[in-house]
Design a protein around this motif. Structure first.
Motif, PDB file in Angstrom:
ATOM      1  N   GLU A   1       0.810  -1.221   0.000  1.00 53.68           N
ATOM      2  CA  GLU A   1       0.000   0.000   0.000  1.00 53.68           C
ATOM      3  C   GLU A   1       0.845   1.273   0.000  1.00 53.68           C
TER       4      GLU A   1
ATOM      5  N   SER B   1       0.876   3.186  -3.352  1.00 56.19           N
ATOM      6  CA  SER B   1      -0.330   3.851  -3.863  1.00 56.19           C
ATOM      7  C   SER B   1       0.029   5.251  -4.338  1.00 56.19           C
TER       8      SER B   1
ATOM      9  N   GLU C   1      -2.857   5.173 -11.403  1.00 53.20           N
ATOM     10  CA  GLU C   1      -4.255   4.937 -11.039  1.00 53.20           C
ATOM     11  C   GLU C   1      -4.623   3.457 -11.120  1.00 53.20           C
TER      12      GLU C   1
ATOM     13  N   ASP D   1      -3.168   1.465  -8.370  1.00 49.58           N
ATOM     14  CA  ASP D   1      -3.955   1.659  -7.147  1.00 49.58           C
ATOM     15  C   ASP D   1      -5.134   0.699  -7.098  1.00 49.58           C
TER      16      ASP D   1
ATOM     17  N   ILE E   1      -3.746  -2.655  -6.092  1.00 50.11           N
ATOM     18  CA  ILE E   1      -3.354  -2.622  -4.678  1.00 50.11           C
ATOM     19  C   ILE E   1      -4.586  -2.741  -3.785  1.00 50.11           C
ATOM     20  N   GLU E   2      -5.635  -1.996  -4.102  1.00 48.57           N
ATOM     21  CA  GLU E   2      -6.874  -2.051  -3.325  1.00 48.57           C
ATOM     22  C   GLU E   2      -7.472  -3.457  -3.383  1.00 48.57           C
TER      23      GLU E   2
END
Length: 150
Positions: free
Chosen positions: A10, A13, A17, A20, A23-24
């Motif tokens: 994380e 991040s 985009e 991200d 990662i989420e």
């Protein structure tokens, strides 16, 4: 290339985009529960392929590059090595837009271990050689996130 422990993912991040989004997804899902094959996360922008792959000797593999997608790779079961090419590349198989892949040889590279609790992100155009045999591991189950370059 980004290479670190999953617990630190994380911290990356904000770089891209679509990264991200991956990662989420990793932070909120149990990767061990993913089925083999493709799972869409955000259509063709971000998806993951889970596979069981035979590892191979370094000399039996070529470096690959991608233009459209970054790879975020996580080993789910087993351990492998990966290599990153340094210096000049010699084209062995021309880049194919339909598969987003070209193959190369390189005289100089560096290697690292990818195993449980680690990840690597190969940025677009970074020549890398995944699934190189680590001692004692002939197969590896892995998740390869394909992340479209923003």
């Amino acid at each position: 290339m980004l290479y670190d422990r999953l617990e630190n993912l994380e911290q990356y991040s904000g770089l891209f985009e679509n990264l991200d989004t991956a990662i989420e997804y990793i932070a909120t899902h149990d990767l061990g529960e993913l089925p083999e094959g493709r799972t869409d996360i955000d259509g063709d922008k971000v998806y993951v392929n889970v596979m069981v792959a035979d590892s191979r000797a370094s000399e039996d593999a070529l470096f690959e590059t991608h233009s459209r997608y970054m790879d975020l790779q996580v080993d789910l079961d087993g351990v492998e090595l990966f290599e990153l090419a340094l210096g000049e590349l010699q084209e062995k198989q021309p880049f194919d837009e339909s598969t987003d892949c070209g193959f190369y040889a390189a005289e100089t590279s560096c290697a690292a271990v990818l195993g449980e609790d680690r990840f690597v992100v190969f940025l677009t155009e970074e020549a890398h050689k995944p699934t190189v045999r680590a001692a004692g591991y002939d197969k590896v189950k892995k998740a390869v996130f394909k992340i479209e370059r923003d």
